[in-house]
Design a protein around this motif. Structure first.
Motif, PDB file in Angstrom:
ATOM      1  N   ASP A  69       0.773  -1.222  -0.033  1.00 26.63           N
ATOM      2  CA  ASP A  69       0.031   0.009   0.023  1.00 26.63           C
ATOM      3  C   ASP A  69       0.698   1.327   0.093  1.00 26.63           C
ATOM      4  OD1 ASP A  69      -2.362   1.118  -0.032  1.00 26.63           O
ATOM      5  OD2 ASP A  69      -2.688   1.555   1.797  1.00 26.63           O
ATOM      6  N   LYS A  70       2.071   1.237  -0.748  1.00 25.34           N
ATOM      7  CA  LYS A  70       2.595   2.510  -0.886  1.00 25.34           C
ATOM      8  C   LYS A  70       3.386   2.548  -2.380  1.00 25.34           C
ATOM      9  CE  LYS A  70       6.594   0.921   2.037  1.00 25.34           C
ATOM     10  NZ  LYS A  70       7.435   1.001   3.004  1.00 25.34           N
ATOM     11  N   PHE A  71       3.473   3.611  -2.988  1.00 26.73           N
ATOM     12  CA  PHE A  71       4.100   3.857  -4.136  1.00 26.73           C
ATOM     13  C   PHE A  71       5.681   4.233  -3.872  1.00 26.73           C
ATOM     14  CE2 PHE A  71      -0.073   5.177  -5.436  1.00 26.73           C
ATOM     15  CZ  PHE A  71      -0.469   4.324  -6.609  1.00 26.73           C
ATOM     16  N   LYS A  72       6.400   3.526  -4.841  1.00 32.25           N
ATOM     17  CA  LYS A  72       7.835   3.811  -4.873  1.00 32.25           C
ATOM     18  C   LYS A  72       8.060   4.742  -6.305  1.00 32.25           C
ATOM     19  CE  LYS A  72      10.976   1.254  -2.738  1.00 32.25           C
ATOM     20  NZ  LYS A  72      11.863   0.417  -2.385  1.00 32.25           N
ATOM     21  N   ASP A  73       8.920   5.479  -6.187  1.00 31.26           N
ATOM     22  CA  ASP A  73       9.336   6.171  -7.286  1.00 31.26           C
ATOM     23  C   ASP A  73      10.127   5.074  -8.166  1.00 31.26           C
ATOM     24  OD1 ASP A  73       8.772   8.852  -6.293  1.00 31.26           O
ATOM     25  OD2 ASP A  73      10.556   8.944  -5.547  1.00 31.26           O
ATOM     26  N   ILE A  74       9.794   5.416  -9.402  1.00 33.36           N
ATOM     27  CA  ILE A  74      10.420   4.765 -10.591  1.00 33.36           C
ATOM     28  C   ILE A  74      11.905   5.082 -10.743  1.00 33.36           C
ATOM     29  CG2 ILE A  74      10.403   3.894 -13.091  1.00 33.36           C
ATOM     30  CD1 ILE A  74       7.416   4.526 -13.009  1.00 33.36           C
ATOM     31  N   THR A  75      12.706   4.201 -10.550  1.00 29.85           N
ATOM     32  CA  THR A  75      14.311   4.591 -10.738  1.00 29.85           C
ATOM     33  C   THR A  75      14.714   3.889 -11.858  1.00 29.85           C
ATOM     34  OG1 THR A  75      15.098   2.666  -9.467  1.00 29.85           O
ATOM     35  CG2 THR A  75      14.313   4.446  -8.119  1.00 29.85           C
ATOM     36  N   GLN A  76      16.097   4.127 -12.074  1.00 25.31           N
ATOM     37  CA  GLN A  76      16.835   3.593 -13.067  1.00 25.31           C
ATOM     38  C   GLN A  76      16.897   2.078 -13.014  1.00 25.31           C
ATOM     39  OE1 GLN A  76      20.670   5.790 -13.058  1.00 25.31           O
ATOM     40  NE2 GLN A  76      21.552   4.464 -14.727  1.00 25.31           N
ATOM     41  N   ASP A  77      16.796   1.478 -11.906  1.00 22.37           N
ATOM     42  CA  ASP A  77      16.844   0.227 -11.668  1.00 22.37           C
ATOM     43  C   ASP A  77      15.371  -0.620 -11.672  1.00 22.37           C
ATOM     44  OD1 ASP A  77      19.568   0.071 -11.064  1.00 22.37           O
ATOM     45  OD2 ASP A  77      19.164   0.104  -8.843  1.00 22.37           O
ATOM     46  N   SER A  78      14.176   0.240 -11.832  1.00 24.37           N
ATOM     47  CA  SER A  78      12.905  -0.282 -11.760  1.00 24.37           C
ATOM     48  C   SER A  78      12.729  -1.008 -13.381  1.00 24.37           C
ATOM     49  CB  SER A  78      11.826   0.899 -11.692  1.00 24.37           C
ATOM     50  OG  SER A  78      12.036   1.455 -10.643  1.00 24.37           O
ATOM     51  N   ARG A  79      11.928  -2.166 -13.223  1.00 24.69           N
ATOM     52  CA  ARG A  79      11.563  -2.833 -14.505  1.00 24.69           C
ATOM     53  C   ARG A  79      10.016  -3.247 -14.301  1.00 24.69           C
ATOM     54  NH1 ARG A  79      15.611  -1.053 -15.295  1.00 24.69           N
ATOM     55  NH2 ARG A  79      17.536  -1.523 -16.156  1.00 24.69           N
ATOM     56  N   ILE A  80       9.711  -3.601 -15.607  1.00 27.47           N
ATOM     57  CA  ILE A  80       8.262  -3.887 -15.646  1.00 27.47           C
ATOM     58  C   ILE A  80       8.422  -5.614 -16.194  1.00 27.47           C
ATOM     59  CG2 ILE A  80       6.187  -4.042 -17.093  1.00 27.47           C
ATOM     60  CD1 ILE A  80       6.543  -1.053 -17.386  1.00 27.47           C
ATOM     61  N   ILE A  81       7.830  -6.394 -15.456  1.00 25.34           N
ATOM     62  CA  ILE A  81       7.892  -8.034 -15.862  1.00 25.34           C
ATOM     63  C   ILE A  81       6.603  -8.109 -16.409  1.00 25.34           C
ATOM     64  CG2 ILE A  81       8.206 -10.118 -15.046  1.00 25.34           C
ATOM     65  CD1 ILE A  81       9.380  -9.239 -12.608  1.00 25.34           C
ATOM     66  N   VAL A  82       6.570  -8.374 -17.878  1.00 27.31           N
ATOM     67  CA  VAL A  82       5.280  -8.575 -18.451  1.00 27.31           C
ATOM     68  C   VAL A  82       5.308 -10.111 -18.386  1.00 27.31           C
ATOM     69  CG1 VAL A  82       4.211  -8.504 -20.726  1.00 27.31           C
ATOM     70  CG2 VAL A  82       6.018  -6.676 -20.248  1.00 27.31           C
ATOM     71  N   VAL A  83       3.908 -10.483 -17.701  1.00 32.12           N
ATOM     72  CA  VAL A  83       3.399 -11.661 -17.591  1.00 32.12           C
ATOM     73  C   VAL A  83       2.035 -12.172 -18.322  1.00 32.12           C
ATOM     74  CG1 VAL A  83       4.581 -11.854 -15.298  1.00 32.12           C
ATOM     75  CG2 VAL A  83       2.120 -11.207 -15.601  1.00 32.12           C
ATOM     76  N   SER A  84       2.116 -13.390 -18.870  1.00 30.24           N
ATOM     77  CA  SER A  84       1.120 -13.728 -19.583  1.00 30.24           C
ATOM     78  C   SER A  84       0.550 -15.164 -19.031  1.00 30.24           C
ATOM     79  CB  SER A  84       1.364 -14.028 -20.934  1.00 30.24           C
ATOM     80  OG  SER A  84       1.632 -12.812 -21.421  1.00 30.24           O
ATOM     81  N   VAL A  85      -0.690 -15.253 -18.708  1.00 32.16           N
ATOM     82  CA  VAL A  85      -1.337 -16.431 -18.196  1.00 32.16           C
ATOM     83  C   VAL A  85      -2.680 -16.479 -19.261  1.00 32.16           C
ATOM     84  CG1 VAL A  85      -2.474 -17.616 -16.462  1.00 32.16           C
ATOM     85  CG2 VAL A  85      -0.498 -16.229 -16.083  1.00 32.16           C
ATOM     86  N   GLU A  86      -2.854 -17.617 -19.823  1.00 32.60           N
ATOM     87  CA  GLU A  86      -3.968 -17.705 -20.714  1.00 32.60           C
ATOM     88  C   GLU A  86      -4.092 -16.355 -21.689  1.00 32.60           C
ATOM     89  OE1 GLU A  86      -7.363 -18.531 -18.081  1.00 32.60           O
ATOM     90  OE2 GLU A  86      -6.078 -20.409 -17.388  1.00 32.60           O
ATOM     91  N   ASP A  87      -5.197 -15.797 -21.442  1.00 32.11           N
ATOM     92  CA  ASP A  87      -5.340 -14.679 -22.343  1.00 32.11           C
ATOM     93  C   ASP A  87      -5.137 -13.264 -21.913  1.00 32.11           C
ATOM     94  OD1 ASP A  87      -6.106 -16.037 -24.736  1.00 32.11           O
ATOM     95  OD2 ASP A  87      -8.352 -15.986 -24.113  1.00 32.11           O
ATOM     96  N   ASN A  88      -4.628 -13.377 -20.595  1.00 39.93           N
ATOM     97  CA  ASN A  88      -4.327 -12.206 -19.895  1.00 39.93           C
ATOM     98  C   ASN A  88      -2.631 -11.807 -20.059  1.00 39.93           C
ATOM     99  OD1 ASN A  88      -6.874 -11.961 -18.853  1.00 39.93           O
ATOM    100  ND2 ASN A  88      -6.410 -13.306 -17.390  1.00 39.93           N
ATOM    101  N   THR A  89      -2.454 -10.571 -20.067  1.00 40.28           N
ATOM    102  CA  THR A  89      -1.167  -9.930 -20.133  1.00 40.28           C
ATOM    103  C   THR A  89      -1.233  -8.971 -19.217  1.00 40.28           C
ATOM    104  OG1 THR A  89      -0.675 -10.970 -22.317  1.00 40.28           O
ATOM    105  CG2 THR A  89       0.874  -9.264 -21.369  1.00 40.28           C
ATOM    106  N   VAL A  90      -0.004  -8.561 -18.533  1.00 43.09           N
ATOM    107  CA  VAL A  90      -0.063  -7.522 -17.224  1.00 43.09           C
ATOM    108  C   VAL A  90       1.402  -7.235 -17.183  1.00 43.09           C
ATOM    109  CG1 VAL A  90      -0.530  -6.823 -14.975  1.00 43.09           C
ATOM    110  CG2 VAL A  90      -2.392  -8.063 -16.328  1.00 43.09           C
ATOM    111  N   GLY A  91       1.808  -5.990 -17.080  1.00 46.64           N
ATOM    112  CA  GLY A  91       2.986  -5.705 -16.661  1.00 46.64           C
ATOM    113  C   GLY A  91       3.202  -5.412 -14.826  1.00 46.64           C
ATOM    114  N   PHE A  92       4.168  -6.269 -14.441  1.00 44.13           N
ATOM    115  CA  PHE A  92       4.385  -5.783 -12.875  1.00 44.13           C
ATOM    116  C   PHE A  92       5.391  -5.028 -12.808  1.00 44.13           C
ATOM    117  CE2 PHE A  92       2.502 -10.364 -12.134  1.00 44.13           C
ATOM    118  CZ  PHE A  92       1.193  -9.817 -11.914  1.00 44.13           C
ATOM    119  N   LEU A  93       5.612  -3.846 -12.243  1.00 40.95           N
ATOM    120  CA  LEU A  93       6.536  -2.749 -11.732  1.00 40.95           C
ATOM    121  C   LEU A  93       7.014  -3.397 -10.422  1.00 40.95           C
ATOM    122  CD1 LEU A  93       8.023  -0.246 -12.646  1.00 40.95           C
ATOM    123  CD2 LEU A  93       6.363   0.972 -10.897  1.00 40.95           C
ATOM    124  N   VAL A  94       8.345  -3.829 -10.844  1.00 41.20           N
ATOM    125  CA  VAL A  94       9.096  -3.952  -9.587  1.00 41.20           C
ATOM    126  C   VAL A  94      10.398  -3.201  -9.503  1.00 41.20           C
ATOM    127  CG1 VAL A  94       8.386  -6.338  -9.898  1.00 41.20           C
ATOM    128  CG2 VAL A  94      10.584  -5.761 -10.944  1.00 41.20           C
TER     129      VAL A  94
END
Length: 150
Positions: A69-94
């Motif tokens: 329940d808290k946002f963190k700034d997007i940094t140089q190290d941040s990445r989006i992991i694009v995941v797909s399950v069945e017909d769903n595709t979502v990006g997880f910001l880590v």
């Protein structure tokens, strides 16, 4: 080189709040640097918006916001992991990608019952390695609960 089979789980390891998490590599389409995220009004508070990835519109979920329940700034190290399950595709910001972990399935245990139940439902198990513990996430549960369709 060691060959991996069904006795092992391969997981993309990443950091959130200084802990190591993992997503089964079979669910990961790609890993990208954050790109222009377009805000969409009236979405769940942990959905940052959407991106256009080679013509496909993909919702982006901030896992820090979803789990802690808290946002963190997007940094140089941040990445989006694009995941797909069945017909769903979502990006997880880590926060940061660590590495690919090869975990013997015998070294994966259920998460402790003391874990907050809001997070517990997203955890498949905890992988024990010599150098770390890896909290393995259940992508299916995350996607089903969010009702994501791309």
């Amino acid at each position: 080189m060691e060959s991996f089979n069904s006795e092992y789980t391969q997981a993309v390891g990443f950091n959130l709040e200084n802990e190591t998490y993992g997503i089964d590599i079979l669910n990961v389409s790609e890993i990208i640097k954050p790109i222009n995220i377009t805000f969409i009004p009236n979405t769940l508070d942990f959905v940052l918006g959407v991106i256009n990835l080679r013509g496909k519109i993909i919702p982006i979920v901030d896992l820090n916001k979803k789990f802690f329940d808290k946002f963190k700034d997007i940094t140089q190290d941040s990445r989006i992991i694009v995941v797909s399950v069945e017909d769903n595709t979502v990006g997880f910001l880590v926060d940061r990608i660590k590495k690919i972990y090869h975990i013997n399935n015998q070294n994966i245990e259920n998460s402790p019952e003391t874990v907050n139940e809001n997070i517990q439902k997203y955890i498949k198990g905890v992988g024990k390695l010599d150098e770390a513990l890896v909290i393995l996430l259940d992508v299916n549960t995350i996607l089903k609960e969010g009702g994501y369709k791309s």
